[in-house]
Design a protein around this motif. Structure first.
Motif, PDB file in Angstrom:
ATOM      1  N   LEU A  48       0.828  -1.210   0.000  1.00 37.35           N
ATOM      2  CA  LEU A  48       0.000   0.000   0.000  1.00 37.35           C
ATOM      3  C   LEU A  48       0.860   1.257   0.000  1.00 37.35           C
ATOM      4  O   LEU A  48       0.503   2.260  -0.623  1.00 37.35           O
ATOM      5  CB  LEU A  48      -0.948  -0.009   1.202  1.00 37.35           C
ATOM      6  CG  LEU A  48      -2.088  -1.029   1.101  1.00 37.35           C
ATOM      7  CD1 LEU A  48      -2.812  -1.153   2.434  1.00 37.35           C
ATOM      8  CD2 LEU A  48      -3.049  -0.669  -0.019  1.00 37.35           C
ATOM      9  N   ARG A  49       1.998   1.199   0.664  1.00 40.54           N
ATOM     10  CA  ARG A  49       2.915   2.345   0.667  1.00 40.54           C
ATOM     11  C   ARG A  49       3.377   2.648  -0.763  1.00 40.54           C
ATOM     12  O   ARG A  49       3.407   3.806  -1.182  1.00 40.54           O
ATOM     13  CB  ARG A  49       4.105   2.064   1.573  1.00 40.54           C
ATOM     14  CG  ARG A  49       4.974   3.281   1.814  1.00 40.54           C
ATOM     15  CD  ARG A  49       6.103   3.033   2.815  1.00 40.54           C
ATOM     16  NE  ARG A  49       5.651   2.290   4.000  1.00 40.54           N
ATOM     17  CZ  ARG A  49       6.119   1.090   4.353  1.00 40.54           C
ATOM     18  NH1 ARG A  49       7.040   0.488   3.643  1.00 40.54           N
ATOM     19  NH2 ARG A  49       5.672   0.501   5.441  1.00 40.54           N
ATOM     20  N   ARG A  52       0.430   4.114  -2.707  1.00 41.29           N
ATOM     21  CA  ARG A  52       0.184   5.509  -2.300  1.00 41.29           C
ATOM     22  C   ARG A  52       1.248   6.430  -2.869  1.00 41.29           C
ATOM     23  O   ARG A  52       0.947   7.514  -3.367  1.00 41.29           O
ATOM     24  CB  ARG A  52       0.165   5.640  -0.775  1.00 41.29           C
ATOM     25  CG  ARG A  52      -1.133   5.265  -0.133  1.00 41.29           C
ATOM     26  CD  ARG A  52      -1.221   5.703   1.332  1.00 41.29           C
ATOM     27  NE  ARG A  52       0.023   5.588   2.074  1.00 41.29           N
ATOM     28  CZ  ARG A  52       0.411   4.528   2.774  1.00 41.29           C
ATOM     29  NH1 ARG A  52      -0.350   3.457   2.831  1.00 41.29           N
ATOM     30  NH2 ARG A  52       1.559   4.526   3.426  1.00 41.29           N
ATOM     31  N   SER A  53       2.506   6.012  -2.807  1.00 40.12           N
ATOM     32  CA  SER A  53       3.591   6.885  -3.266  1.00 40.12           C
ATOM     33  C   SER A  53       3.522   7.130  -4.776  1.00 40.12           C
ATOM     34  O   SER A  53       3.992   8.155  -5.248  1.00 40.12           O
ATOM     35  CB  SER A  53       4.952   6.303  -2.884  1.00 40.12           C
ATOM     36  OG  SER A  53       5.252   5.165  -3.658  1.00 40.12           O
ATOM     37  N   GLY A  55       0.658   7.339  -6.292  1.00 32.62           N
ATOM     38  CA  GLY A  55      -0.594   8.053  -6.509  1.00 32.62           C
ATOM     39  C   GLY A  55      -1.712   7.194  -7.046  1.00 32.62           C
ATOM     40  O   GLY A  55      -2.770   7.704  -7.407  1.00 32.62           O
ATOM     41  N   VAL A  57      -3.417   4.881  -5.343  1.00 36.57           N
ATOM     42  CA  VAL A  57      -4.464   4.795  -4.326  1.00 36.57           C
ATOM     43  C   VAL A  57      -4.312   5.955  -3.352  1.00 36.57           C
ATOM     44  O   VAL A  57      -3.240   6.551  -3.240  1.00 36.57           O
ATOM     45  CB  VAL A  57      -4.431   3.451  -3.543  1.00 36.57           C
ATOM     46  CG1 VAL A  57      -4.581   2.266  -4.466  1.00 36.57           C
ATOM     47  CG2 VAL A  57      -3.200   3.323  -2.694  1.00 36.57           C
ATOM     48  N   GLU A  58      -5.401   6.242  -2.689  1.00 36.87           N
ATOM     49  CA  GLU A  58      -5.340   7.230  -1.618  1.00 36.87           C
ATOM     50  C   GLU A  58      -5.938   6.626  -0.371  1.00 36.87           C
ATOM     51  O   GLU A  58      -6.757   5.716  -0.425  1.00 36.87           O
ATOM     52  CB  GLU A  58      -6.035   8.538  -2.007  1.00 36.87           C
ATOM     53  CG  GLU A  58      -7.492   8.432  -2.338  1.00 36.87           C
ATOM     54  CD  GLU A  58      -8.048   9.735  -2.881  1.00 36.87           C
ATOM     55  OE1 GLU A  58      -7.283  10.700  -3.033  1.00 36.87           O
ATOM     56  OE2 GLU A  58      -9.246   9.770  -3.152  1.00 36.87           O
ATOM     57  N   GLU A  59      -5.490   7.164   0.738  1.00 34.76           N
ATOM     58  CA  GLU A  59      -5.870   6.653   2.043  1.00 34.76           C
ATOM     59  C   GLU A  59      -6.754   7.695   2.721  1.00 34.76           C
ATOM     60  O   GLU A  59      -6.421   8.874   2.761  1.00 34.76           O
ATOM     61  CB  GLU A  59      -4.586   6.422   2.833  1.00 34.76           C
ATOM     62  CG  GLU A  59      -4.751   6.083   4.264  1.00 34.76           C
ATOM     63  CD  GLU A  59      -3.391   5.996   4.941  1.00 34.76           C
ATOM     64  OE1 GLU A  59      -3.238   5.095   5.766  1.00 34.76           O
ATOM     65  OE2 GLU A  59      -2.503   6.823   4.654  1.00 34.76           O
ATOM     66  N   GLU A  60      -7.882   7.227   3.233  1.00 37.01           N
ATOM     67  CA  GLU A  60      -8.774   8.103   3.988  1.00 37.01           C
ATOM     68  C   GLU A  60      -8.900   7.544   5.394  1.00 37.01           C
ATOM     69  O   GLU A  60      -9.010   6.336   5.572  1.00 37.01           O
ATOM     70  CB  GLU A  60     -10.142   8.169   3.317  1.00 37.01           C
ATOM     71  CG  GLU A  60     -10.110   8.775   1.930  1.00 37.01           C
ATOM     72  CD  GLU A  60     -11.458   8.714   1.231  1.00 37.01           C
ATOM     73  OE1 GLU A  60     -12.471   8.365   1.880  1.00 37.01           O
ATOM     74  OE2 GLU A  60     -11.492   8.998   0.032  1.00 37.01           O
ATOM     75  N   HIS A  69      -8.147   2.924   8.358  1.00 39.93           N
ATOM     76  CA  HIS A  69      -7.722   3.580   7.124  1.00 39.93           C
ATOM     77  C   HIS A  69      -8.381   2.858   5.957  1.00 39.93           C
ATOM     78  O   HIS A  69      -8.249   1.644   5.815  1.00 39.93           O
ATOM     79  CB  HIS A  69      -6.208   3.528   6.969  1.00 39.93           C
ATOM     80  CG  HIS A  69      -5.491   4.278   8.035  1.00 39.93           C
ATOM     81  ND1 HIS A  69      -4.544   5.226   7.762  1.00 39.93           N
ATOM     82  CD2 HIS A  69      -5.583   4.235   9.393  1.00 39.93           C
ATOM     83  CE1 HIS A  69      -4.087   5.728   8.886  1.00 39.93           C
ATOM     84  NE2 HIS A  69      -4.704   5.134   9.893  1.00 39.93           N
ATOM     85  N   TYR A  71      -8.850   2.568   1.815  1.00 40.11           N
ATOM     86  CA  TYR A  71      -8.117   2.840   0.577  1.00 40.11           C
ATOM     87  C   TYR A  71      -9.067   2.858  -0.609  1.00 40.11           C
ATOM     88  O   TYR A  71      -9.970   2.022  -0.705  1.00 40.11           O
ATOM     89  CB  TYR A  71      -7.020   1.789   0.378  1.00 40.11           C
ATOM     90  CG  TYR A  71      -5.967   1.924   1.437  1.00 40.11           C
ATOM     91  CD1 TYR A  71      -4.871   2.735   1.233  1.00 40.11           C
ATOM     92  CD2 TYR A  71      -6.098   1.279   2.664  1.00 40.11           C
ATOM     93  CE1 TYR A  71      -3.907   2.902   2.225  1.00 40.11           C
ATOM     94  CE2 TYR A  71      -5.146   1.434   3.654  1.00 40.11           C
ATOM     95  CZ  TYR A  71      -4.058   2.251   3.423  1.00 40.11           C
ATOM     96  OH  TYR A  71      -3.118   2.418   4.404  1.00 40.11           O
ATOM     97  N   ARG A  74      -7.352   6.173  -7.198  1.00 44.65           N
ATOM     98  CA  ARG A  74      -7.339   7.525  -7.763  1.00 44.65           C
ATOM     99  C   ARG A  74      -7.436   7.373  -9.276  1.00 44.65           C
ATOM    100  O   ARG A  74      -6.764   6.534  -9.868  1.00 44.65           O
ATOM    101  CB  ARG A  74      -6.047   8.251  -7.396  1.00 44.65           C
ATOM    102  CG  ARG A  74      -5.968   8.574  -5.910  1.00 44.65           C
ATOM    103  CD  ARG A  74      -4.805   9.479  -5.569  1.00 44.65           C
ATOM    104  NE  ARG A  74      -4.954  10.765  -6.259  1.00 44.65           N
ATOM    105  CZ  ARG A  74      -4.110  11.203  -7.193  1.00 44.65           C
ATOM    106  NH1 ARG A  74      -3.069  10.505  -7.570  1.00 44.65           N
ATOM    107  NH2 ARG A  74      -4.307  12.374  -7.765  1.00 44.65           N
TER     108      ARG A  74
END
Length: 112
Positions: A48-49, A52-53, A55, A57-60, A69, A71, A74
Motif C-alpha cells: 500500500l505504501r 500511495r507513493s 498516486g 491509491v489514496e488513504e482516507e 484507514h 483505501y 485515484r
C-alpha cells in the motif's frame, strides 16, 4: 523516473495488481485487503505504501475511528496510463494498416 514509469513499476507486481482489482469493486480497509490476498498486515502495508507513493491509491481516515484507514483508487494515474496505451495502440494500428496496404499492393508483383 516519470509518473508513467512509476505507475508501470508499481503495477508490475501481481500483489499490487490484486489490490487494484479489489479496490475497483469498492474501497477497502488495509486489513480487508490483506485478508483477501492472504497476506500479513505488514506485507500489505508495504504494498500500500508503494501504491500511495505512486498516486494509484489514496488513504482516507475514518471519521469515527482514526485507527481505520480506507483505501480507494485515484482516477488520474489510470487515465494517464490509458492515454499512453491509446497512443501506443494508435501507432501500431497505423503501422499494421500501412503494412497491410503494402502487402496487398505487392502481392501480385511477387507471383510473376
Amino acid at each position: 523516473m516519470n509518473d508513467l514509469d512509476r505507475t508501470l513499476a508499481a503495477l508490475a507486481d501481481p500483489t499490487r495488481r490484486g489490490v487494484i482489482d479489489l479496490l475497483r469493486k469498492k474501497p477497502r480497509r488495509a486489513g480487508e485487503l490483506a485478508e483477501a490476498l492472504e497476506m500479513t498486515p505488514p506485507a500489505m502495508s508495504r504494498h500500500l505504501r508503494v501504491l500511495r507513493s505512486t498516486g494509484l491509491v489514496e488513504e482516507e481516515i475514518d471519521a469515527e475511528d482514526a485507527r481505520v484507514h480506507v483505501y480507494t483508487l485515484r482516477k488520474e494515474p489510470f487515465r494517464a496510463l490509458r492515454r499512453w496505451l491509446d497512443d501506443v495502440e494508435a501507432f501500431w494500428s497505423l503501422e499494421l494498416a500501412s503494412f497491410k496496404e503494402y502487402a496487398e499492393r505487392t502481392r501480385g508483383k511477387n507471383k510473376r
